[in-house]
Design a protein around this motif. Structure first.
Motif, PDB file in Angstrom:
ATOM      1  N   UNK A  60       0.856  -1.188   0.000  1.00  0.00           N
ATOM      2  CA  UNK A  60       0.000   0.000   0.000  1.00  0.00           C
ATOM      3  C   UNK A  60       0.893   1.239   0.000  1.00  0.00           C
ATOM      4  N   UNK A  61       0.802   2.027  -1.062  1.00  0.00           N
ATOM      5  CA  UNK A  61       1.681   3.193  -1.192  1.00  0.00           C
ATOM      6  C   UNK A  61       1.372   4.245  -0.130  1.00  0.00           C
ATOM      7  N   UNK A  62       0.175   4.211   0.420  1.00  0.00           N
ATOM      8  CA  UNK A  62      -0.149   5.143   1.496  1.00  0.00           C
ATOM      9  C   UNK A  62       0.705   4.865   2.731  1.00  0.00           C
ATOM     10  N   UNK A  63       0.926   3.580   3.021  1.00  0.00           N
ATOM     11  CA  UNK A  63       1.758   3.231   4.166  1.00  0.00           C
ATOM     12  C   UNK A  63       3.221   3.543   3.904  1.00  0.00           C
ATOM     13  N   UNK A  68       7.968   7.110   5.533  1.00  0.00           N
ATOM     14  CA  UNK A  68       9.165   7.387   4.734  1.00  0.00           C
ATOM     15  C   UNK A  68      10.372   7.658   5.628  1.00  0.00           C
ATOM     16  N   UNK A  69      10.160   8.215   6.809  1.00  0.00           N
ATOM     17  CA  UNK A  69      11.281   8.431   7.720  1.00  0.00           C
ATOM     18  C   UNK A  69      11.879   7.099   8.172  1.00  0.00           C
ATOM     19  N   UNK A  70      11.010   6.145   8.406  1.00  0.00           N
ATOM     20  CA  UNK A  70      11.495   4.817   8.811  1.00  0.00           C
ATOM     21  C   UNK A  70      12.318   4.177   7.711  1.00  0.00           C
ATOM     22  N   UNK A  71      11.881   4.334   6.464  1.00  0.00           N
ATOM     23  CA  UNK A  71      12.606   3.750   5.334  1.00  0.00           C
ATOM     24  C   UNK A  71      13.989   4.380   5.200  1.00  0.00           C
ATOM     25  N   UNK A  72      14.076   5.702   5.272  1.00  0.00           N
ATOM     26  CA  UNK A  72      15.375   6.376   5.145  1.00  0.00           C
ATOM     27  C   UNK A  72      16.289   6.030   6.322  1.00  0.00           C
ATOM     28  N   UNK A  73      15.741   6.038   7.548  1.00  0.00           N
ATOM     29  CA  UNK A  73      16.551   5.739   8.719  1.00  0.00           C
ATOM     30  C   UNK A  73      17.067   4.308   8.683  1.00  0.00           C
ATOM     31  N   UNK A  74      16.189   3.374   8.351  1.00  0.00           N
ATOM     32  CA  UNK A  74      16.592   1.972   8.314  1.00  0.00           C
ATOM     33  C   UNK A  74      17.581   1.700   7.183  1.00  0.00           C
ATOM     34  N   UNK A  75      17.399   2.379   6.034  1.00  0.00           N
ATOM     35  CA  UNK A  75      18.358   2.208   4.947  1.00  0.00           C
ATOM     36  C   UNK A  75      19.745   2.676   5.327  1.00  0.00           C
ATOM     37  N   UNK A  94      17.919  -5.790  13.236  1.00  0.00           N
ATOM     38  CA  UNK A  94      17.526  -5.560  14.623  1.00  0.00           C
ATOM     39  C   UNK A  94      17.794  -4.118  15.054  1.00  0.00           C
ATOM     40  N   UNK A  95      18.892  -3.528  14.590  1.00  0.00           N
ATOM     41  CA  UNK A  95      19.164  -2.138  14.940  1.00  0.00           C
ATOM     42  C   UNK A  95      18.125  -1.209  14.323  1.00  0.00           C
ATOM     43  N   UNK A  96      17.716  -1.501  13.094  1.00  0.00           N
ATOM     44  CA  UNK A  96      16.676  -0.692  12.458  1.00  0.00           C
ATOM     45  C   UNK A  96      15.351  -0.839  13.192  1.00  0.00           C
ATOM     46  N   UNK A  97      15.049  -2.057  13.608  1.00  0.00           N
ATOM     47  CA  UNK A  97      13.808  -2.302  14.356  1.00  0.00           C
ATOM     48  C   UNK A  97      13.818  -1.554  15.688  1.00  0.00           C
ATOM     49  N   UNK A  98      14.978  -1.599  16.387  1.00  0.00           N
ATOM     50  CA  UNK A  98      15.077  -0.908  17.678  1.00  0.00           C
ATOM     51  C   UNK A  98      14.968   0.604  17.505  1.00  0.00           C
ATOM     52  N   UNK A  99      15.605   1.132  16.445  1.00  0.00           N
ATOM     53  CA  UNK A  99      15.533   2.573  16.209  1.00  0.00           C
ATOM     54  C   UNK A  99      14.114   2.996  15.860  1.00  0.00           C
ATOM     55  N   UNK A 100      13.407   2.192  15.054  1.00  0.00           N
ATOM     56  CA  UNK A 100      12.028   2.527  14.705  1.00  0.00           C
ATOM     57  C   UNK A 100      11.120   2.467  15.925  1.00  0.00           C
ATOM     58  N   UNK A 111       5.802  -5.846  17.736  1.00  0.00           N
ATOM     59  CA  UNK A 111       5.694  -7.223  18.176  1.00  0.00           C
ATOM     60  C   UNK A 111       4.315  -7.808  17.994  1.00  0.00           C
ATOM     61  N   UNK A 112       3.370  -6.998  17.482  1.00  0.00           N
ATOM     62  CA  UNK A 112       2.000  -7.455  17.273  1.00  0.00           C
ATOM     63  C   UNK A 112       1.531  -7.181  15.849  1.00  0.00           C
ATOM     64  N   UNK A 113       2.484  -7.109  14.909  1.00  0.00           N
ATOM     65  CA  UNK A 113       2.125  -6.863  13.515  1.00  0.00           C
ATOM     66  C   UNK A 113       2.222  -5.417  13.102  1.00  0.00           C
ATOM     67  N   UNK A 114       3.133  -4.674  13.686  1.00  0.00           N
ATOM     68  CA  UNK A 114       3.290  -3.267  13.343  1.00  0.00           C
ATOM     69  C   UNK A 114       3.888  -3.120  11.949  1.00  0.00           C
ATOM     70  N   UNK A 115       3.244  -2.320  11.114  1.00  0.00           N
ATOM     71  CA  UNK A 115       3.762  -2.056   9.769  1.00  0.00           C
ATOM     72  C   UNK A 115       5.077  -1.289   9.854  1.00  0.00           C
ATOM     73  N   UNK A 116       5.165  -0.370  10.800  1.00  0.00           N
ATOM     74  CA  UNK A 116       6.384   0.410  10.981  1.00  0.00           C
ATOM     75  C   UNK A 116       7.562  -0.498  11.327  1.00  0.00           C
TER      76      UNK A 116
END
Length: 329
Positions: A60-63, A68-75, A94-100, A111-116
């Motif tokens: 879903x392009x809306x998500x 977009x901040x999560x994508x740039x930070x994790x990249x 794991x570091x990207x997950x912790x930062x997000x 931990x419950x299906x978060x899209x982020x």
């Protein structure tokens, strides 16, 4: 790892002539990842019911626009961790997950299906793969188990990774960029169109699927050099890897050790020859000193008292810096 890279006699063969050429990489990989996974699956006989997937596989392009901040930070985190040799893809994920999770306003959904969280982990994992190629190609140091396998394949085909590769095989670097881009597009296509058919494989009973996988592991180990000893090595490494995985150990260091073992052995012996048998230059030369300090510090971080002391020191320094800035503002 060959037992004779410099000396003229066999070492660490323990009386077995089959070990004179070392343990082959392919049987070791098949045992550590293939057979160990078969044993781990059979060790948990409870089968989970596969739920029918009725949602769309298209993103879903809306998500995507929302996070977009999560994508740039994790990249950025993924590429940075990929530059560190031997870290592996899991660190970037794991570091990207912790930062997000730290930056998210919906921490309770993680931990419950978060899209982020899903986007952070997958972006960090995929971004670390191109990052691993930099130390692999430029320094000859694989950053993960897959890059170690790639490095072994390059050596088999006569391409030695390292600084001289840019001079001896300059076109190969551009070919690697093209192959990495093509691989990313292929992963996208398989992800979009292969999800539903692959779910059918999960419906096959384990009692039917696991013997087929074991047979393929045996054939793959034997086909690499047509030696019966490679099958025994695959079985031994697979059983050992299964026991180690049950104790929480990772298999990537084992693979890195098989790939880098002979390089470490040759480099150590060459250094000792140049220094007349003295280990002092390994700790006095600037570059060697930096690597030695980083290595020793990393090992000591796994010692609980030292790790607690480091946390206390960093906490005290961080508190002093925050108080200093608070006074100035």
């Amino acid at each position: 790892m060959p037992s004779w890279p410099i000396c003229a006699y066999n070492r660490f063969t323990f009386g077995w002539d089959e070990l004179a050429g070392g343990i082959a990489l392919i049987p070791a990989l098949v045992g550590a990842f293939g057979l160990a996974e078969v044993l781990s699956t059979l060790a948990h006989p409870v089968e989970r019911k596969i739920v029918e997937m009725r949602d769309s596989v298209l993103p879903r392009f809306r998500e995507i626009a929302q996070y977009w901040r999560t994508v740039l930070r994790s990249g950025l985190i993924g590429v940075t961790t990929g530059l560190l040799p031997g870290v592996g893809e899991d660190a970037g994920s794991w570091m990207s997950y912790a930062a997000a999770k730290a930056a998210s306003k919906e921490k309770e959904k993680f931990g419950k299906g978060s899209v982020d969280g899903l986007m952070a982990a997958e972006t960090g994992d995929m971004a670390s793969i191109p990052g691993h190629m930099i130390p692999t190609l430029a320094l000859g140091i694989p950053g993960s188990a897959p890059s170690a396998v790639l490095m072994a394949a390059m050596i088999i085909h006569g391409i030695q990774p390292g600084p001289m590769m840019l001079i001896e095989h300059p076109r190969f670097v551009y070919q690697m960029v093209a192959m990495t881009t093509l691989a990313s597009l292929t992963i996208l296509l398989f992800g979009l169109f292969g999800v539903r058919p692959l779910l059918l494989i999960l419906k096959v009973r384990r009692s039917v699927l696991m013997p087929i996988v074991f047979l393929l592991c045996t054939v793959g180990a034997f086909a690499s050099a047509s030696r019966l000893f490679d099958i025994y090595a695959m079985l031994a490494i697979g059983i050992g890897a299964f026991l180690l995985r049950r104790r929480g150990y990772e298999m990537a260091p084992l693979v890195l050790g098989l790939v880098l073992g002979h390089l470490i052995d040759k480099s150590l012996r060459r250094g000792l020859v140049l220094s007349d048998g003295s280990v002092v230059p390994f700790f006095t030369r600037p570059i060697s000193l930096v690597f030695a300090v980083v290595t020793i510090f990393t090992i000591l971080l796994y010692v609980p008292p030292f790790k607690a002391a480091v946390k206390r020191v960093t906490g005290a320094v961080g508190g002093a810096v925050r108080s200093l800035f608070a006074r100035r503002t």
